[in-house]
Scaffold this motif. Structure first.
Motif, PDB file in Angstrom:
ATOM      1  N   LEU A   1      36.164  72.822  63.681  1.00  0.00           N
ATOM      2  CA  LEU A   1      35.621  72.444  62.384  1.00  0.00           C
ATOM      3  C   LEU A   1      36.158  71.113  61.884  1.00  0.00           C
ATOM      4  O   LEU A   1      35.474  70.400  61.147  1.00  0.00           O
ATOM      5  CB  LEU A   1      35.935  73.531  61.351  1.00  0.00           C
ATOM      6  N   LYS A   2      37.378  70.743  62.280  1.00  0.00           N
ATOM      7  CA  LYS A   2      37.987  69.499  61.798  1.00  0.00           C
ATOM      8  C   LYS A   2      37.575  68.278  62.617  1.00  0.00           C
ATOM      9  O   LYS A   2      37.805  67.146  62.202  1.00  0.00           O
ATOM     10  CB  LYS A   2      39.511  69.625  61.818  1.00  0.00           C
ATOM     11  N   GLN A   3      36.972  68.491  63.790  1.00  0.00           N
ATOM     12  CA  GLN A   3      36.639  67.380  64.680  1.00  0.00           C
ATOM     13  C   GLN A   3      35.761  66.299  64.036  1.00  0.00           C
ATOM     14  O   GLN A   3      36.062  65.110  64.185  1.00  0.00           O
ATOM     15  CB  GLN A   3      35.963  67.899  65.954  1.00  0.00           C
ATOM     16  N   PRO A   4      34.675  66.644  63.313  1.00  0.00           N
ATOM     17  CA  PRO A   4      33.850  65.571  62.731  1.00  0.00           C
ATOM     18  C   PRO A   4      34.630  64.674  61.769  1.00  0.00           C
ATOM     19  O   PRO A   4      34.425  63.453  61.741  1.00  0.00           O
ATOM     20  CB  PRO A   4      32.742  66.330  61.992  1.00  0.00           C
ATOM     21  N   PHE A   5      35.545  65.255  60.987  1.00  0.00           N
ATOM     22  CA  PHE A   5      36.333  64.456  60.049  1.00  0.00           C
ATOM     23  C   PHE A   5      37.294  63.528  60.794  1.00  0.00           C
ATOM     24  O   PHE A   5      37.499  62.388  60.401  1.00  0.00           O
ATOM     25  CB  PHE A   5      37.115  65.366  59.096  1.00  0.00           C
ATOM     26  N   THR A   6      37.884  64.036  61.881  1.00  0.00           N
ATOM     27  CA  THR A   6      38.824  63.246  62.666  1.00  0.00           C
ATOM     28  C   THR A   6      38.124  62.054  63.312  1.00  0.00           C
ATOM     29  O   THR A   6      38.631  60.928  63.264  1.00  0.00           O
ATOM     30  CB  THR A   6      39.480  64.120  63.759  1.00  0.00           C
ATOM     31  N   VAL A   7      36.959  62.299  63.902  1.00  0.00           N
ATOM     32  CA  VAL A   7      36.224  61.236  64.582  1.00  0.00           C
ATOM     33  C   VAL A   7      35.774  60.169  63.584  1.00  0.00           C
ATOM     34  O   VAL A   7      35.815  58.974  63.871  1.00  0.00           O
ATOM     35  CB  VAL A   7      35.008  61.833  65.334  1.00  0.00           C
TER      36      VAL A   7
END
Length: 160
Positions: free
Chosen positions: A78-84
């Motif tokens: 779930l956190k991947q889009p924010f990290t990218v």
């Protein structure tokens, strides 16, 4: 119509046509409450996701992300889009998800977050698209075929 017998004649005939129209820059899509909405899908799960500026709080089906998705791997998904997109802790997410299992639901919410982020802030689109987060993963469970116990499994062969 004029006789076109060479490439030069063709170029001169086409040269009078208007040049290719440049694509207009994307405009942010937000509702009157300042949120962007998108639908995410993965396997049999469908997620409705709203994104708005905030402190990074994620609520899924009325529960905190850490409660609904207890496994750390699902929270990481779930956190991947924010990290990218380099926007960790800048957006609040409210999501409702139904269907499938927890893994499919996490993938559906991730897909929805990515789509909603790029609608809220179009400048984030290239990073999300390059990471492949805007593409719906079309892999689904293969259907069971008649005359077989599962999709491909056959009954045990017996020579005698």
């Amino acid at each position: 119509m004029a006789d076109i017998k060479s490439l030069d004649d063709l170029k001169s005939a086409v040269g009078s046509a208007p040049a290719a129209v440049e694509a207009a820059p994307r405009a942010p899509v937000r509702d009157k409450l300042g949120r962007s909405y998108a639908t995410g899908k993965r396997k049999d799960a469908v997620a409705r996701v709203w994104v708005k500026p905030g402190s990074g709080k994620v609520v899924v089906n009325g529960k905190e992300m850490a409660v609904y998705f207890a496994r750390p791997v699902l929270q990481m998904i779930l956190k991947q889009p924010f990290t990218v997109a380099n926007v960790e802790g800048q957006f609040d997410v409210y999501a409702t998800v139904a269907g499938g299992g927890l893994s499919g639901q996490a993938g559906a919410v991730k897909h929805g977050i990515s789509k909603a982020l790029q609608l809220y802030e179009p400048s984030l689109r290239p990073a999300l698209k390059a990471a492949g987060f805007l593409t719906r993963d079309s892999r689904v469970v293969e259907r069971k075929k008649y005359g077989k116990p599962k999709a491909r499994r056959s009954f045990q062969f017996s020579k005698r």
